[in-house]
Design an enzyme around this catalytic site. Structure first.
Site, mmCIF file in Angstrom:
data_model
loop_
_atom_site.group_PDB
_atom_site.id
_atom_site.type_symbol
_atom_site.label_atom_id
_atom_site.label_comp_id
_atom_site.label_asym_id
_atom_site.label_seq_id
_atom_site.Cartn_x
_atom_site.Cartn_y
_atom_site.Cartn_z
ATOM 1 N N HIS A 86 0.676 -1.327 -0.114
ATOM 2 C CA HIS A 86 -0.105 -0.047 0.092
ATOM 3 C C HIS A 86 0.721 1.299 0.076
ATOM 4 O O HIS A 86 0.412 2.368 -0.374
ATOM 5 C CB HIS A 86 -1.066 -0.149 0.906
ATOM 6 C CG HIS A 86 -0.503 0.224 2.469
ATOM 7 N ND1 HIS A 86 -0.225 -0.862 3.316
ATOM 8 C CD2 HIS A 86 -0.112 1.402 3.127
ATOM 9 C CE1 HIS A 86 0.041 -0.294 4.537
ATOM 10 N NE2 HIS A 86 0.117 0.994 4.465
ATOM 11 N N ASP A 222 1.181 -7.788 2.288
ATOM 12 C CA ASP A 222 1.311 -6.486 1.916
ATOM 13 C C ASP A 222 2.801 -6.009 1.815
ATOM 14 O O ASP A 222 3.286 -5.402 2.635
ATOM 15 C CB ASP A 222 0.757 -5.506 3.187
ATOM 16 C CG ASP A 222 0.359 -4.166 2.889
ATOM 17 O OD1 ASP A 222 0.710 -3.653 1.667
ATOM 18 O OD2 ASP A 222 -0.624 -3.505 3.460
ATOM 19 N N SER A 673 3.885 2.300 8.296
ATOM 20 C CA SER A 673 3.495 1.178 7.390
ATOM 21 C C SER A 673 4.836 1.088 6.589
ATOM 22 O O SER A 673 5.425 2.005 6.048
ATOM 23 C CB SER A 673 2.612 1.674 6.438
ATOM 24 O OG SER A 673 1.274 1.616 6.807
#
Ligand code: ARG
Length: 738
Positions: A86, A222, A673
């Protein structure tokens, strides 16, 4: 009265008897003093110098700021970067077309030459050094009024940043800590030639979509990979085919040993924003007013986009990156409000404030603080939605974002007119100033063309946008008191008969899209060939946007700014008081996009009575969730085959299963992240990518019982590269620890 900075010694700011290992986002340069012993006791096997050093390479050099909003890490001697899917999404989507759809199909460069440079600018930033500048800043800011404080700080920052980087190719940024009780300067090295090395297909990299987002148990792969390129001298350079892979000061070895409950785990990253010292009033504002509005507004936008995205692949590719980021925080704000209530954060904050009030009763400096806070919020509350509605409602339709270029152009034309009318200026000076402004008009026009190139205003997108426009008008009508409306909106709303607002707003949107040049790429292009002020002034989208913008700027922005400044000042005082009141409590600064370390352990949790969540998921769970052809739970055929053949290679755990994701109790937030999860020796064991639903209140309150970090297991990452992606050469580039 004692000077504030005399009180705030290091010992007071960062007390060393850490009571809770998991809570806290620590500055790396202070670990040795603050946390080192505790970290060692919990399983750290590195020296403080190996974590953070100005003179030698250390972990801080391998953990980088990815594109100004995420974290990444260097995992090979050739500048290979690992981050989340992402985080790479924008670049991957940009590089995808319907004929070469790497977003859906995945991609691995077989050679360096195949690595792909996205058009949009990208950056990777390394922290070179961290300096404590508290005493300098506080000395310079002493006596400056709250009103002038922000501007004065910028001046001070500029000077210190210049001093810190003179004669180097580095940048520096100053950051306020504890709402202005401490200041740090970060010297940074920024690289801009970043190329995509590989990504899994999005049904793996985003497996579970919005349904699973912010939730455990999780089964998302991810991750994505990039490479940093540099000039011949190993220094940052603009993109050039001749550039070579960056030789890093440090890169992280990759551990195949796996994780078990209770293992030490540390994460270094760039957490974006927390507000752990928020007042109870702020909590109430979030749960009762701001968050539910953001959720409802975003919901409308997402539904209108989705309608078009499911009908057409090209539209899906164009909108998917924006969709994902709007959807991510749509769910976040919903979860935050829910968990603030569920975890009783308002009550907890109120109790803390009450205890503070008792302590402060006899203290001149603090005794009116809680009353002042109350006052500030009471004054602000009636306008608390103005700011949110400017961002999430008025400027939500793309047509308004395009019309905002019209606003910039209008302002430039107005300046030109003013200069022309000025009788005191010499003609030559006037000509020069006008020429400058005309150059700005040109660059603004070019930016408008760029914006159109990024997300072309296609017919489908326009259909969605028109719907969004009408829906946003209705939301504004319903939720903002009429006394706060601009005149134009009052006029439009006066046409509403018998409460049927839908018809009126749909008609207005229809008119805007028919008449505004901002509703048509062709019209914009024609305008840009011969730009003129009159055309902007008579454009209905411009007129609508300007009426709202002027209304906000004149009537509400001063109130919003004043509230923000006083909330900051009151918060600063509150934190300072809390520190004096609790000399033994551990204080760490809120996240502010500066590099931090959090340490804790691999840990399961119990989300509710009689329910236990294990700390690890496996590929069995991926298959359990699989729904053929689904928007969120589809899988590549090859993954299904590999699963059937149980072809997990060296990546299976000792029970024969392939691990997918695991939990730790580290303290992270958005911006983390892509951060590496490391064992006690600094080997990477996973990749942080999310928080869990039960702790969505975490930005405001750290909940020991529920707060977890969700990580992709590095063994799943390697398996996906090698077996699904057929790119073993990428795995071979890493240093594996078995
Ligand atoms: N919740 C994740 C984070 O903020 C992002 C997940 C992105 N995926 C998505 N389905 N929108 O770090």
């Amino acid at each position: 009265m004692k000077k504030i900075y005399a009180l705030l010694t290091l010992a007071l700011l960062f007390s060393s008897n850490a009571a809770k290992a998991d809570e806290g986002m620590w500055l790396l340069s202070l670990l040795e003093k603050m946390n080192y012993k505790d970290m060692q006791a919990k399983g750290l096997r590195l020296t403080p110098e190996q974590l953070y050093s100005v003179n030698h390479s250390s972990l801080k050099d391998a953990c980088i700021w990815f594109n100004g909003g995420c974290t990444g890490e260097i995992i090979s001697s050739e500048g290979l970067i690992l981050t989340n899917h992402h985080c790479g999404y924008d670049a991957i989507a940009e590089l995808s077309t319907t004929s070469d759809n790497i977003l859906d199909n995945g991609f691995w460069a077989k050679t360096r030459a195949e690595e792909r440079k996205p058009k949009a600018p990208m950056s990777i930033t390394r922290v070179v050094r961290v300096d404590d500048i508290t005493s300098e800043v506080l000395a310079k800011i002493a006596g400056v009024s709250e009103k002038e404080r922000f501007a004065k700080l910028q001046e001070i920052y500029k000077e210190l940043q210049k001093k810190a980087t003179e004669g180097t190719h580095y940048d520096a940024t100053c950051r306020e800590m504890f709402k202005g009780n401490a200041y740090y300067l970060f010297v940074m090295e920024k690289f801009t030639d970043i190329r995509l090395v590989g990504t899994p297909p999005q049904n793996v990299g985003k497996f579970g979509g919005e349904t699973d987002n912010w939730m455990w148990p999780r089964h998302t792969g991810d991750f994505s990979m990039f490479r940093v390129y540099v000039g011949k001298d190993n220094k940052p350079a603009d993109y050039n085919a001749e550039n070579t892979p960056y030789k890093p000061m440090h890169y992280l070895p990759v551990s195949l040993k796996g994780v078990k409950e209770g293992d030490f785990a540390m994460i270094i990253g760039f957490p974006g924003r927390t507000n752990r010292y928020e007042f109870s009033h702020g909590v109430a504002l979030a749960t009762d007013i701001v968050n539910p509005n953001i959720v409802n507004l975003r919901d409308l936008r997402l539904k209108a986009w989705k309608e078009q995205m499911v009908q057409d692949e090209a539209t899906r590719l164009l909108l998917s990156s924006d969709y994902a980021s709007i959807a991510n925080y749509w769910k976040f704000f919903d979860g935050e409000a829910e968990q603030l209530k569920h975890n009783k954060v308002y009550d907890k904050k109120t109790a803390e404030e009450k205890a503070f009030a008792v302590w402060a009763e006899s203290k001149e400096e603090y005794k009116s603080l809680l009353y002042d806070i109350d006052q500030a919020y009471t004054v602000y509350k009636p306008y608390a939605l103005q700011n949110t509605y400017m961002r999430e409602c008025i400027t939500a339709p793309s047509i308004m974002q395009l019309a905002s270029f019209g606003m910039s152009l209008d302002a430039l034309y107005n300046k030109i007119n003013k200069i022309k009318a000025d009788k005191t200026k010499a003609a030559a000076d006037k000509d020069k100033e006008i020429a400058d402004l005309e150059a700005k008009i040109k660059s603004t026009s070019e930016n408008l063309i760029k914006a159109l190139a990024e997300v072309p205003y296609t017919d489908r997108i326009k259909i969605a946008d028109k719907k969004i426009m009408a829906a946003m008008m209705k939301m504004y009508y319903k939720n903002i008191p009429s006394s706060q409306w601009p005149e134009l909106f009052t006029k439009i709303a006066s046409k509403i008969k018998n409460g049927n607002s839908d018809e009126v707003f749909a008609k207005y949107a229809e008119m805007l899209f028919a008449k505004s040049m901002f509703a048509s790429k062709e019209k914009i292009e024609a305008f840009l060939k011969a730009p003129n002020h009159k055309k902007i002034l008579s454009d209905p989208a411009f007129i609508y946007l300007k009426s709202h913008a002027d209304n906000y700027t004149n009537k509400f922005k001063p109130k919003v700014d004043e509230f923000a400044a006083s909330a900051l000042a009151l918060g600063r005082k509150y934190i300072k008081g809390l520190m004096e009141m609790n000399p033994n409590r551990v204080f760490y600064p809120d996240a502010n996009s500066s590099q931090r370390l959090t340490y804790g352990t691999v840990k399961s949790y119990d989300p509710k009575d009689a329910v236990h969540y294990d700390f690890i998921t496996t590929i069995d769970g991926v298959i359990e969730k699989y729904v053929a052809g689904d928007y969120e739970f589809d899988l590549p055929a090859k993954l299904l085959e590999l699963y059937k053949a149980k072809d997990f290679g060296r990546y299976a755990a000792s029970n024969g299963k392939l691990p997918v994701a695991f939990l730790t109790d580290n303290d992270i937030t958005g911006g983390n992240s892509g951060s590496p999860v490391m064992d006690g020796s600094g080997n990477i064991i996973g990749l942080a990518f999310d928080g869990n639903w039960e702790a969505m209140s975490g930005n405001i309150h750290f909940d020991d019982k529920y707060k977890r970090t969700i990580n992709v297991d590095i063994r799943y990452v390697l398996w996906l590269i090698e077996k699904l992606g057929g790119a073993k050469h990428i795995v071979d580039e890493m240093t594996l620890v078995e």
